[in-house]
Write a protein that holds these residues in place. Sequence first.
Motif: not given
Length: 144
Positions: A24-25, A82-96, A34-37
Amino acid sequence: TTAATEAPPTVQDLNARGYAQWTPTSPKNTPAAWKEQVAAGYTELLRLDRDWLVITKPRIEGDVPDGDAVRRVVGTVGTSSPLYGIRAVFRNIREYYQENDDTSVDFVDFAEKAGEIESKLTDVDFLAYSTIFADPSGGAGSSK
C-alpha cells in the motif's frame, strides 16, 4: 485497465508486472491501507476475469491450465497479490470500526459480505489447485 485499442497482455507481461510485490502507499496497518488493499484486490479479480485465458495459459502446449497463476492472483501462492492476507484485513476493518463505535458500518452485513468473499476465494483456490492434477487428454486411468 487495458484500453480497447491495446493488445491483451502476454504471459511474459503478466509475469513481469503481475507478480511484483504489492504494497500500500498509505502507512501499513491503517484504515487507509486496508481500504487500499481491498480496492487493489478487487482490481486484481477484475484483471483475472478480463485476462483469464492469458493468465491461465499452459506453460507447455497441450498441458493443463496454469492453476498456480490463478492462485497467485487470489493470494494463496506467494505474497505478491493484494489479496494475500485479505482475511486479516477484513478482520482488522471490523475490529477497528467496532472499537471506535463507528455506526456508519453495519457489522453484521460487513461480516456476511467478507465471509462470502473469503469463501469464494477459497473455492477459487481449491479449483485452481485441482487443475494442477488434471489430465488434459481425457484418458485418465487408461492403460495407454
